[in-house]
Write an enzyme that holds these catalytic residues in place. Structure first.
Site: not given
Ligand SMILES: NC(=O)c1ccc[n+]([C@@H]2O[C@H](COP(=O)([O-])OP(=O)(O)OC[C@H]3O[C@@H](n4cnc5c(N)ncnc54)[C@H](OP(=O)(O)O)[C@@H]3O)[C@@H](O)[C@H]2O)c1
Length: 178
Positions: A156, A169
């Site tokens: 990501s 995350y």
């Protein structure tokens, strides 16, 4: 002199994964679903997994109707036992050879850093990072045996630049982890 260009071949002839085998984790929704469709559409035989058996079976049925070669089984990639079982199933299904491993599963819990619990940390690390790392270890002999292998991690941009995604995350998606 007539140039021999690729344009005389169809897309299928230029881009084919016929004869290739792929494992895509988390293929029943979102990006994983799209990856399964793309790989299978290009002719690969795909194995996928998710935690929800009903949804997995619905997807497998849809893909069968489309003529895609896709199989799968229930697996929670956060569980070491499940990962070992998945690797054994994939090995049997593909006769010990795997060309493509796509570590797609990833999830998030958003909170300010000071509010995360040790349980949140453990859950996100197991689901996003430990699972991908261990799947590579488990798949390694199958990938080697295929003679032509690739591993893809679905990371990501949150692992590269500061975004408001939550710090755990972001840590699991740090490209340097891979
Ligand atoms: N969506 C975005 O905007 C975005 C942006 C950048 C990166 N990504 C990354 O792209 C990847 C896919 O994201 P997505 O948004 O497509 O996710 P998604 O729509 O939530 O789909 C996740 C898929 O993985 C399965 N899954 C989730 N947890 C699992 C587990 N523990 N074990 C096995 N299967 C599991 C889900 O099925 P079940 O729930 O039934 O298990 C589902 O098939 C992730 O790694 C994510 O970090 C996403």
């Amino acid at each position: 002199m007539a140039a021999h260009t690729n344009t005389q071949y169809s897309r299928e002839q230029r881009w084919s994964l016929h004869g290739m085998t792929a494992l895509v984790t988390g293929g029943t929704k979102g990006i994983g679903y799209a990856i399964v469709e793309e790989l299978a559409g290009l002719g690969a035989t795909v194995y996928t997994c998710s935690r929800n058996e009903v949804q997995l079976n619905e997807c497998l049925h849809e893909w069968e109707k489309k003529g895609f070669q896709v199989s799968g089984s229930v697996c929670d990639v956060a569980s070491e036992t499940d990962r070992n079982e998945l690797a054994n199933k994939v090995s049997s299904f593909f006769d010990g050879k795997l060309n493509i491993l796509i570590n797609n599963v990833g999830t998030n819990i958003w909170k300010p850093t000071v509010e995360y619990t040790t349980g949140d940390f453990s859950f996100l690390m197991k689901t996003n990072l430990e699972s991908a790392y261990h799947m590579c270890q488990l798949a390694h002999p199958l990938l080697k045996a295929s003679g032509a292998a690739n591993i893809v991690f679905i990371s990501s941009v949150a692992g590269v630049v500061l975004l408001d995604t939550g710090s755990i995350y972001a840590a699991t998606k740090d490209v340097n982890c891979y």
